[in-house]
Scaffold this motif. Structure first.
Motif, mmCIF file in Angstrom:
data_model
loop_
_atom_site.group_PDB
_atom_site.id
_atom_site.type_symbol
_atom_site.label_atom_id
_atom_site.label_comp_id
_atom_site.label_asym_id
_atom_site.label_seq_id
_atom_site.Cartn_x
_atom_site.Cartn_y
_atom_site.Cartn_z
ATOM 1 N N UNK A 275 0.852 -1.122 0.135
ATOM 2 C CA UNK A 275 -0.046 -0.103 -0.152
ATOM 3 C C UNK A 275 0.854 1.406 -0.150
ATOM 4 N N UNK A 276 1.925 1.132 0.739
ATOM 5 C CA UNK A 276 2.713 2.459 0.715
ATOM 6 C C UNK A 276 3.383 2.886 -0.725
ATOM 7 N N UNK A 277 3.609 1.711 -1.502
ATOM 8 C CA UNK A 277 4.512 1.919 -2.703
ATOM 9 C C UNK A 277 3.460 2.694 -3.401
ATOM 10 N N UNK A 278 2.100 2.402 -3.658
ATOM 11 C CA UNK A 278 1.096 3.297 -4.106
ATOM 12 C C UNK A 278 0.756 4.716 -3.586
ATOM 13 N N UNK A 279 0.905 4.660 -2.367
ATOM 14 C CA UNK A 279 0.495 5.877 -1.795
ATOM 15 C C UNK A 279 1.502 7.078 -1.723
ATOM 16 N N UNK A 280 2.515 6.615 -2.245
ATOM 17 C CA UNK A 280 3.943 7.512 -2.396
ATOM 18 C C UNK A 280 3.395 8.548 -3.598
ATOM 19 N N UNK A 281 2.629 8.069 -4.456
ATOM 20 C CA UNK A 281 2.331 8.950 -5.676
ATOM 21 C C UNK A 281 1.479 10.222 -5.161
ATOM 22 N N UNK A 282 0.730 10.305 -4.123
ATOM 23 C CA UNK A 282 0.239 11.366 -3.615
ATOM 24 C C UNK A 282 -0.184 11.474 -2.305
ATOM 25 N N UNK A 283 0.507 10.658 -1.457
ATOM 26 C CA UNK A 283 0.312 10.798 0.051
ATOM 27 C C UNK A 283 1.696 10.324 0.865
ATOM 28 N N UNK A 284 2.417 11.268 0.842
ATOM 29 C CA UNK A 284 3.859 10.735 1.451
ATOM 30 C C UNK A 284 3.944 10.507 2.948
ATOM 31 N N UNK A 285 3.184 11.242 3.547
ATOM 32 C CA UNK A 285 2.940 11.085 5.145
ATOM 33 C C UNK A 285 2.384 9.698 5.322
ATOM 34 N N UNK A 286 1.136 9.625 4.648
ATOM 35 C CA UNK A 286 0.523 8.244 4.670
ATOM 36 C C UNK A 286 1.381 7.046 4.245
ATOM 37 N N UNK A 287 2.456 7.117 3.166
ATOM 38 C CA UNK A 287 3.239 5.997 2.778
ATOM 39 C C UNK A 287 4.312 5.914 3.922
ATOM 40 N N UNK A 288 4.607 6.954 4.518
ATOM 41 C CA UNK A 288 5.777 6.987 5.587
ATOM 42 C C UNK A 288 5.159 6.199 6.849
ATOM 43 N N UNK A 289 3.865 6.320 7.120
ATOM 44 C CA UNK A 289 3.155 5.682 8.350
ATOM 45 C C UNK A 289 3.143 4.056 8.033
ATOM 46 N N UNK A 290 2.681 3.529 6.765
ATOM 47 C CA UNK A 290 2.569 2.184 6.409
ATOM 48 C C UNK A 290 4.222 1.613 6.344
ATOM 49 N N UNK A 291 5.176 2.179 5.898
ATOM 50 C CA UNK A 291 6.419 1.738 5.718
ATOM 51 C C UNK A 291 7.032 1.498 7.235
ATOM 52 N N UNK A 292 6.498 2.488 8.269
ATOM 53 C CA UNK A 292 7.437 2.526 9.517
ATOM 54 C C UNK A 292 6.524 1.293 10.283
ATOM 55 N N UNK A 293 5.120 1.261 9.883
ATOM 56 C CA UNK A 293 4.422 0.099 10.828
ATOM 57 C C UNK A 293 4.831 -1.243 10.051
#
Length: 418
Positions: A275-293
């Motif tokens: 999910x983080x790989x796709x979220x990087x396109x328009x939601x960097x903070x969301x992608x960051x949260x996913x990767x940390x989790x």
């Protein structure tokens, strides 16, 4: 009956490696045990209870009968052995005994669940046979149980380099489950395995779609699930102590669902990554949260490197440096990830304005990537390094680098006459 009880007693004693004296003490003699095993004597109720305690079984197993309470206790024993797997212990011998015991008393579902746990945590060539045993035991059961075994087989096929067959099995099971038996844990399992399979195939968008569905079905992180599991175990025990066997049977089923979800935590960590790989396109903070989790749930080199790259993109250069230092300690020099690590180091140096270190990092990345045929890293490193050289007016060096990159990527070198 005496002969049947004696035979069971002899078999169970042998399975546990006990002598007749060890089984008998302190209340009986080896001679008494021998007479019971040969069928010469019928054991008293007190003797049966003593033997059952020594062997770690219910008296019903010695007599060849079980009660609903015994069935719940068997499921609870399987759940506790499964919990040991989840906490890093190795209860395989105990789980095997439980599986065989369930088979002996005709409890196919319990046997299937025990074989399933053994298959999930087996590292040996025995894994296909264990999966087959689970499938056989659950073959006549309702789909949510039957398809849990099939889902594990499909996941193993994907891991062994047969993703297309495995993905077909998972998609077929998902369609059938959605149409007929939409059991939450089964759907979570199928969605998670499909996300993992699409990731292996490089199909990021499809992986993220299934990952989002799996994460939506998940009840919480490891801490929450562990607490829920312990509370549910205590609930089963309380119902059994209070004689509420029907309630205990329902509660132990929920306990198994929670344990199966806990076993999926590494898969759900991959779902967060997808999910983080796709979220990087328009939601960097969301992608960051996913990767940390994802990293917290199940450390993974790809996740660490992606997280470092995102931190660099967000300007959190110290965080990126810490992550890359961690990756450098964990990633072996002969790992394909070492090329990505070199590229990330070059990118971080460039972000810090250290052009010399950046150039060295990209050059090293190209060399390592060439060894591992990591074409994506070659292309990205040539692009970054070439741009760096052009910015410094080093046009000929940039052209030489581009030529080398094209050769590494499979372009044919021009001959003098062409």
């Amino acid at each position: 009956m005496s002969e049947e009880v004696g035979g069971r007693l002899r078999r169970l004693r042998a399975e546990r490696g006990l002598t007749q004296r060890e089984l008998a003490e302190p209340h009986y003699t080896a001679a008494y045990v021998s007479s019971v095993e040969t069928g010469a004597r019928t054991p008293s109720g007190d003797a049966l209870r003593h033997f059952a305690t020594q062997l770690g079984v219910d008296t019903g197993e010695l007599l060849g009968v079980t009660s609903p309470r015994d069935d719940v206790r068997l499921e609870l024993d399987i759940a506790m052995a499964a919990s040991d797997f989840l906490t890093g212990k190795c209860p395989a011998p105990k789980m095997r005994r439980l599986a065989r015991r369930a088979e002996r008393i005709g409890r196919a579902r319990q046997a299937g669940l025990a074989w399933l746990w053994l298959a999930r945590y087996s590292e040996s060539d025995d894994r296909p046979r264990l999966i087959a045993a689970a499938e056989a035991a659950l073959s006549e059961d309702v789909p949510p149980y039957r398809e849990l075994a099939m889902a594990l087989r499909a996941n193993v096929l994907i891991g062994w380099g047969e993703p297309h067959h495995g993905m077909h099995l998972l998609r077929t099971a998902l369609d059938a489950s959605l149409d007929g038996y939409p059991h939450p844990v089964l759907l979570l399992t199928l969605r998670g395995y499909l996300a993992e399979g699409h990731l292996r195939l490089g199909e990021t968008a499809q992986a993220a779609q299934h990952a989002s569905e799996a994460l939506r079905l998940a009840r919480g992180d490891e801490e929450i699930l562990t607490e829920l599991t312990e509370n549910q175990r205590r609930l089963v025990e309380a119902y059994l102590d209070g004689g509420r066997v029907a309630d205990a049977a329902t509660a132990v089923s929920v306990l198994h669902d929670l344990l199966h979800e806990r076993a999926l935590r590494p898969v759900l960590a991959r779902c967060l990554f997808a999910r983080a790989l796709v979220r990087r396109a328009d939601d960097l903070e969301g992608a960051l949260a996913d990767l940390r989790a994802s990293k917290a749930a199940a450390p993974d080199h790809a996740v660490t490197l992606e997280l470092a790259d995102l931190c660099r993109e967000l300007g959190r250069l110290d965080d990126a440096a810490t992550l890359l230092a961690e990756a450098a300690e964990a990633i072996p020099a002969d790992s394909p990830y070492s090329a990505s690590l070199m590229f990330q180091r070059g990118s971080l140096a460039l972000a810090r304005g250290d052009l010399e270190a950046a150039e060295a990092g990209f050059a090293h990345a190209i060399d390592v990537a060439a060894l591992h045929d990591a074409r994506g890293v070659v292309a990205a490193s040539v692009d970054k390094a070439g741009g760096l050289l052009l910015d410094q007016g080093r046009v000929e060096e940039a052209a030489d680098l581009l030529r080398r990159g094209l050769l590494l990527l499979g372009a044919e070198e021009d001959s003098p006459g062409r």
